[in-house]
Write a protein that holds these residues in place. Structure first.
Motif, PDB file in Angstrom:
ATOM      1  N   GLY A   1       0.796  -1.214   0.000  1.00 31.37           N
ATOM      2  CA  GLY A   1       0.000   0.000   0.000  1.00 31.37           C
ATOM      3  C   GLY A   1       0.830   1.267   0.000  1.00 31.37           C
ATOM      4  N   SER A   2       1.937   1.268   0.695  1.00 28.61           N
ATOM      5  CA  SER A   2       2.777   2.466   0.767  1.00 28.61           C
ATOM      6  C   SER A   2       3.335   2.823  -0.607  1.00 28.61           C
ATOM      7  CB  SER A   2       3.911   2.258   1.768  1.00 28.61           C
ATOM      8  OG  SER A   2       3.415   2.191   3.084  1.00 28.61           O
ATOM      9  N   ALA A   3       3.859   1.821  -1.317  1.00 31.97           N
ATOM     10  CA  ALA A   3       4.399   2.074  -2.656  1.00 31.97           C
ATOM     11  C   ALA A   3       3.300   2.509  -3.613  1.00 31.97           C
ATOM     12  CB  ALA A   3       5.088   0.817  -3.181  1.00 31.97           C
ATOM     13  N   ALA A   4       2.152   1.832  -3.556  1.00 34.29           N
ATOM     14  CA  ALA A   4       1.057   2.139  -4.479  1.00 34.29           C
ATOM     15  C   ALA A   4       0.464   3.502  -4.215  1.00 34.29           C
ATOM     16  CB  ALA A   4      -0.019   1.063  -4.370  1.00 34.29           C
ATOM     17  N   ALA A   5       0.342   3.897  -2.958  1.00 33.58           N
ATOM     18  CA  ALA A   5      -0.253   5.195  -2.633  1.00 33.58           C
ATOM     19  C   ALA A   5       0.602   6.345  -3.156  1.00 33.58           C
ATOM     20  CB  ALA A   5      -0.444   5.318  -1.124  1.00 33.58           C
ATOM     21  N   VAL A   6       1.911   6.219  -3.050  1.00 33.78           N
ATOM     22  CA  VAL A   6       2.806   7.255  -3.583  1.00 33.78           C
ATOM     23  C   VAL A   6       2.784   7.239  -5.105  1.00 33.78           C
ATOM     24  CG1 VAL A   6       5.215   8.002  -3.747  1.00 33.78           C
ATOM     25  CG2 VAL A   6       4.261   7.330  -1.531  1.00 33.78           C
ATOM     26  N   ALA A   7       2.829   6.056  -5.693  1.00 34.48           N
ATOM     27  CA  ALA A   7       2.860   5.946  -7.158  1.00 34.48           C
ATOM     28  C   ALA A   7       1.587   6.480  -7.797  1.00 34.48           C
ATOM     29  CB  ALA A   7       3.060   4.482  -7.567  1.00 34.48           C
TER      30      ALA A   7
ATOM     31  N   LEU B   1       4.466  10.977   0.754  1.00 32.53           N
ATOM     32  CA  LEU B   1       5.428  10.250   1.580  1.00 32.53           C
ATOM     33  C   LEU B   1       4.726   9.088   2.261  1.00 32.53           C
ATOM     34  CD1 LEU B   1       8.430  10.423   2.652  1.00 32.53           C
ATOM     35  CD2 LEU B   1       7.487  11.622   4.640  1.00 32.53           C
ATOM     36  N   ALA B   2       5.416   7.958   2.370  1.00 33.56           N
ATOM     37  CA  ALA B   2       4.855   6.803   3.069  1.00 33.56           C
ATOM     38  C   ALA B   2       5.970   6.026   3.748  1.00 33.56           C
ATOM     39  CB  ALA B   2       4.095   5.899   2.108  1.00 33.56           C
ATOM     40  N   LEU B   3       5.613   5.393   4.868  1.00 33.40           N
ATOM     41  CA  LEU B   3       6.536   4.512   5.582  1.00 33.40           C
ATOM     42  C   LEU B   3       6.284   3.065   5.183  1.00 33.40           C
ATOM     43  CD1 LEU B   3       6.626   5.617   9.345  1.00 33.40           C
ATOM     44  CD2 LEU B   3       8.137   6.322   7.486  1.00 33.40           C
TER      45      LEU B   3
ATOM     46  N   CYS C   1       6.496  -0.235  -8.708  1.00 33.81           N
ATOM     47  CA  CYS C   1       5.525   0.864  -8.839  1.00 33.81           C
ATOM     48  C   CYS C   1       6.134   2.132  -9.428  1.00 33.81           C
ATOM     49  CB  CYS C   1       4.904   1.168  -7.480  1.00 33.81           C
ATOM     50  SG  CYS C   1       3.816  -0.131  -6.853  1.00 33.81           S
ATOM     51  N   GLY C   2       7.440   2.151  -9.616  1.00 33.20           N
ATOM     52  CA  GLY C   2       8.067   3.305 -10.263  1.00 33.20           C
ATOM     53  C   GLY C   2       8.206   4.519  -9.377  1.00 33.20           C
TER      54      GLY C   2
ATOM     55  N   PHE D   1       9.055   5.892   1.116  1.00 36.46           N
ATOM     56  CA  PHE D   1       8.696   5.991  -0.301  1.00 36.46           C
ATOM     57  C   PHE D   1       8.365   7.445  -0.613  1.00 36.46           C
ATOM     58  CE2 PHE D   1       7.548   1.746   1.063  1.00 36.46           C
ATOM     59  CZ  PHE D   1       7.937   0.926   0.017  1.00 36.46           C
ATOM     60  N   ALA D   2       8.800   7.919  -1.784  1.00 37.85           N
ATOM     61  CA  ALA D   2       8.474   9.270  -2.235  1.00 37.85           C
ATOM     62  C   ALA D   2       8.579   9.310  -3.755  1.00 37.85           C
ATOM     63  CB  ALA D   2       9.402  10.305  -1.598  1.00 37.85           C
TER      64      ALA D   2
END
Length: 413
Positions: free
Chosen positions: A134-140, A146-148, A163-164, A193-194
């Motif tokens: 979820g963290s990677a997808a939410a930023v992508a 920002l996500a932890l 997720c790029g 993630f950013a």
């Protein structure tokens, strides 16, 4: 995607209020998350701070990290509705910096490999990776800047590659893991993630109060050692192409690049990573395994069943190998500034049955060194493929600077 550094600049210049910045993220989550499924729960009335370097920055928290105002369910029915009394220290570090907690992002159960239902924003037919899905997808998806996440094998770098987005697994224990559901105390690492490398630097600097992590205007051309980790097997064509393109871009931009062979003891450390991981998992998940075994998802339950015979002697031998490998790896950085290698074997696998293979990540988690994912190539189907930049333990500033050099070099190709 939302640039954290750009939001900070606009807020500092009074071009955008913190409330308006948070409102934009809330609207983006409202619009996107019905499809992507990156959040397991959201803050009903997000608190917006008017001070601190991260004021106006909405942050997603992986749902194995404790939060007092939102449930922490760890991707498991065993913890349904569980609400800790206190925030994990890393969450408090975010709040003290002025960040707003937007919600809890999906995680595979106990951060293992049983997949979530989260979709990859780049191609909904492919996994976003795990366990920090979820963290990677939410930023992508451009929901939050920002996500932890956390990484025990490859759970920050690999989903970032799929997720790029940019991501950093910092040096071991730069960010505290107290209040994070443990899988392996030797390996578990909190990461970020950013949208881009500069955004990672701004975020990590604000959370840790380390100004040395902030990017300089000029970037020195690094000495890069390319490592292919042959002991981990061959990459897929897309993974090989990503590393080739990143190497070419760095050379053209003025970096000194050469191939490096890793010492045999480092390859041996790659082989013993699962011994350390699973021995500690049996202790970390002892209560769940003993009292709720049938509620543990099938892949994790099978792994725990398979590894019940690990002995303390096996574990001690693995720890000795890891210690020797860390010393050998440190010597490599006498001749190069950073290493460049694969972030994943290739692009995100099709479907949601697998979160991907961590074989190109797990060594670096065990070594405790800082790793930064840089998107490098787009494969068929619009699927991103990343490379990772790795620096000496404790040189997180150097890892971020070299990663930004590679990122900017790729943009000029």
């Amino acid at each position: 995607m939302i640039s954290l550094a750009d939001l900070q600049r606009r807020i500092d210049a009074n071009e955008l209020s913190p409330d308006a910045a948070i409102a934009q993220s809330v609207e983006a989550v409202d619009a996107q998350d019905k499809t992507i499924g990156a959040f397991v729960c959201r803050a009903e009335d997000p608190r917006v701070a008017n001070s601190g370097p991260l004021r106006g920055i909405a942050v997603g928290i992986k749902d194995i990290i404790e939060t007092s105002e939102l449930p922490t369910e760890m991707g498991s029915s065993i913890y349904r509705g569980f609400r800790p009394r206190a925030d994990a220290p890393v969450v408090m570090m975010l709040k003290r910096a002025g960040a707003t907690i937007a919600g809890k992002t999906t995680t595979t159960a106990f951060a293992f490999v049983d997949p979530t239902a989260t979709l990859n924003p780049r191609n909904h037919g492919h996994t976003p990776g795990g366990s920090s899905s979820g963290s990677a997808a939410a930023v992508a998806a451009g929901m939050i800047p920002l996500a932890l996440g956390t990484q025990t094998g490859g759970s920050v770098i690999r989903p970032a590659a799929f997720c790029g987005v940019a991501a950093i697994k910092p040096s071991f224990r730069m960010l505290p893991t107290v209040g994070v559901k443990c899988y392996s105390w030797t390996l578990d690492t909190v990461g970020l993630f950013a949208a881009g490398v500069k955004d990672l630097a701004h975020g990590l600097s604000a959370i840790t109060s380390r100004p040395e992590l902030m990017p300089d205007a000029a970037i020195a051309a690094p000495r890069i050692g390319v490592v292919t980790q042959d002991f981990a097997g061959a990459p897929e064509p897309a993974g090989g192409e990503a590393l080739r393109i990143a190497t070419l871009a760095a050379e053209r931009a003025g970096a000194t690049v050469r191939e490096l062979a890793l010492p045999d003891i480092v390859a041996e450390a790659w082989r013993i990573h699962p011994t350390l991981q699973e021995y500690e998992a049996h202790h970390a998940l002892a209560w769940e395994y003993r009292t709720h075994r049938d509620a543990i998802p099938p892949l994790l339950r099978a792994r725990l069943d398979e590894t019940t015979g690990l002995l303390p002697a096996d574990y001690d031998a693995a720890r000795r190998v890891a210690n020797r490998a860390r010393k050998a790896l440190a010597q490599l950085f006498d001749d190069v500034d950073v290493l460049l290698t694969f972030s994943a074997p290739g692009a995100a696998p099709k479907g949601l049955a697998s979160t991907g293979d961590p074989r190109f990540n797990r060594l670096w988690t065990l070594m405790g060194v800082p790793c930064v994912n840089v998107p490098a190539y787009v494969a068929d189907g619009g699927l991103p493929v990343g490379v990772q930049v790795i620096a000496r333990f404790g040189n997180d500033a150097g890892a971020l600077e070299a990663a930004r050099f590679v990122e900017e070099a790729l943009a000029r190709l």
